[in-house]
Motif scaffolding. Structure first.
Motif, PDB file in Angstrom:
ATOM      1  N   VAL A 160       5.936  -7.076  11.296  1.00  0.00           N
ATOM      2  CA  VAL A 160       5.624  -7.553   9.947  1.00  0.00           C
ATOM      3  C   VAL A 160       6.860  -7.417   9.075  1.00  0.00           C
ATOM      4  O   VAL A 160       7.477  -6.349   9.018  1.00  0.00           O
ATOM      5  CB  VAL A 160       4.458  -6.759   9.317  1.00  0.00           C
ATOM      6  N   TYR A 161       7.205  -8.518   8.385  1.00  0.00           N
ATOM      7  CA  TYR A 161       8.259  -8.498   7.367  1.00  0.00           C
ATOM      8  C   TYR A 161       7.577  -8.591   5.996  1.00  0.00           C
ATOM      9  O   TYR A 161       6.977  -9.619   5.678  1.00  0.00           O
ATOM     10  CB  TYR A 161       9.188  -9.715   7.488  1.00  0.00           C
ATOM     11  N   LEU A 162       7.673  -7.536   5.188  1.00  0.00           N
ATOM     12  CA  LEU A 162       7.188  -7.600   3.809  1.00  0.00           C
ATOM     13  C   LEU A 162       8.364  -7.992   2.930  1.00  0.00           C
ATOM     14  O   LEU A 162       9.272  -7.194   2.697  1.00  0.00           O
ATOM     15  CB  LEU A 162       6.625  -6.245   3.362  1.00  0.00           C
ATOM     16  N   TYR A 195      12.344  -4.058   2.221  1.00  0.00           N
ATOM     17  CA  TYR A 195      13.458  -3.555   1.427  1.00  0.00           C
ATOM     18  C   TYR A 195      13.010  -2.567   0.360  1.00  0.00           C
ATOM     19  O   TYR A 195      13.797  -1.760  -0.130  1.00  0.00           O
ATOM     20  CB  TYR A 195      14.194  -4.713   0.739  1.00  0.00           C
ATOM     21  N   THR A 196      11.730  -2.619  -0.048  1.00  0.00           N
ATOM     22  CA  THR A 196      11.283  -1.787  -1.167  1.00  0.00           C
ATOM     23  C   THR A 196      10.862  -0.404  -0.687  1.00  0.00           C
ATOM     24  O   THR A 196      10.328  -0.251   0.419  1.00  0.00           O
ATOM     25  CB  THR A 196      10.114  -2.441  -1.931  1.00  0.00           C
ATOM     26  N   VAL A 201       3.731   1.535  -2.886  1.00  0.00           N
ATOM     27  CA  VAL A 201       3.711   0.776  -1.637  1.00  0.00           C
ATOM     28  C   VAL A 201       3.710   1.735  -0.444  1.00  0.00           C
ATOM     29  O   VAL A 201       2.944   1.563   0.516  1.00  0.00           O
ATOM     30  CB  VAL A 201       4.911  -0.186  -1.570  1.00  0.00           C
ATOM     31  N   ARG A 202       4.544   2.768  -0.504  1.00  0.00           N
ATOM     32  CA  ARG A 202       4.593   3.747   0.585  1.00  0.00           C
ATOM     33  C   ARG A 202       3.243   4.442   0.757  1.00  0.00           C
ATOM     34  O   ARG A 202       2.735   4.584   1.878  1.00  0.00           O
ATOM     35  CB  ARG A 202       5.678   4.805   0.321  1.00  0.00           C
ATOM     36  N   HIS A 223      17.923   2.716  -0.052  1.00  0.00           N
ATOM     37  CA  HIS A 223      16.936   2.949   0.998  1.00  0.00           C
ATOM     38  C   HIS A 223      16.143   1.676   1.299  1.00  0.00           C
ATOM     39  O   HIS A 223      16.141   0.722   0.520  1.00  0.00           O
ATOM     40  CB  HIS A 223      15.957   4.058   0.574  1.00  0.00           C
ATOM     41  N   ARG A 224      15.492   1.703   2.417  1.00  0.00           N
ATOM     42  CA  ARG A 224      14.536   0.680   2.836  1.00  0.00           C
ATOM     43  C   ARG A 224      13.446   1.404   3.613  1.00  0.00           C
ATOM     44  O   ARG A 224      13.545   2.616   3.859  1.00  0.00           O
ATOM     45  CB  ARG A 224      15.214  -0.379   3.711  1.00  0.00           C
TER      46      ARG A 224
END
Length: 238
Positions: A160-162, A195-196, A201-202, A223-224
């Motif tokens: 998955v790419y967010l 990237y976020t 989100v975490r 960071h990513r």
């Protein structure tokens, strides 16, 4: 300076380090590719935010040059506001010093960008499919609002790419409901990259069954995130 920007969201489409560099370091490496697709008959990537297509083009190029690649690459992406074919080409041809240092993949990404633009359509809402490389590369573009499109998809993602615009300007793309819809398209072992590193989100990813880790980011970001889906219980369909 030629960097692509969205006036709708007042945000940039890519890192200042370059679109190719971002796709390679944040998404492809972040999801453990190309290693994870080797020896498989099919590998499916799910992306939120097709944008200018650089993640797709770079993934396709990395697949193309990998002698141990999977037989079929399936790339499923959601996009509410598709760009023009001309912008696909302009984006693929634009590069900075970081991108140009990758003289193995950059020419392939640029050539594939022209090929994608040649098959580009006037996208109406709904799910559309384009096939390339003799049918071995499939792009499924779900045009519409992210949650409804994710709900309508039947794919099971290997990676998955967010990659939506920043959570600060596009909160719906990063809402818990959207991330839950992403999780429902995953299976145990699915890798995820973005990237976020926004705290919310975490936290939401962790609560939805992802093991999340911070990694060194692509400058100027510090960071990513990388994550692996390992839920205690399978999420219900819906």
């Amino acid at each position: 300076d030629g960097s692509p920007r969205s006036p709708r969201f007042n945000d940039w489409y890519r890192s200042r380090s370059g679109g190719l560099a971002q796709a390679l370091s944040v998404y492809i490496a972040g999801c453990g590719l190309p290693r994870r697709w080797r020896g498989k008959a099919q590998f499916t990537v799910l992306e939120t935010g097709f944008g200018l297509g650089m993640n797709f083009l770079t993934t396709w190029a990395a697949w193309e040059v990998d002698a141990q690649r999977c037989d079929d690459l399936r790339f499923v992406s959601v996009e509410a506001y598709p760009v023009s074919a001309a912008d696909i080409v302009r984006s693929a041809l634009a590069s900075n010093a970081t991108d140009q240092a990758n003289d193995r993949l950059l020419p392939r990404v640029q050539a594939l960008g022209r090929q994608l633009a040649g098959a580009w359509q006037d996208w109406s809402p709904g799910i559309h499919c384009l096939r390339f490389a003799g049918g071995h590369v499939q792009l499924m573009l779900a045009v519409g609002e992210v949650r409804s499109m994710l709900t309508s998809l039947t794919c099971e993602a290997d990676a998955v790419y967010l990659d939506g615009f920043s959570p600060a300007v596009n909160p719906e793309m990063w809402s818990r409901a959207t991330l839950q819809a992403v999780a429902r398209r995953c299976r145990p072992g699915t890798t995820l990259a973005t990237y976020t590193v926004a705290h919310r989100v975490r936290e939401d990813l962790q609560q939805l069954g992802f093991h999340v880790e911070k990694r060194h980011g692509l400058p100027p970001k510090r960071h990513r995130l990388e994550a692996v889906f390992a839920p205690a219980d399978r999420l219900p369909d819906g």
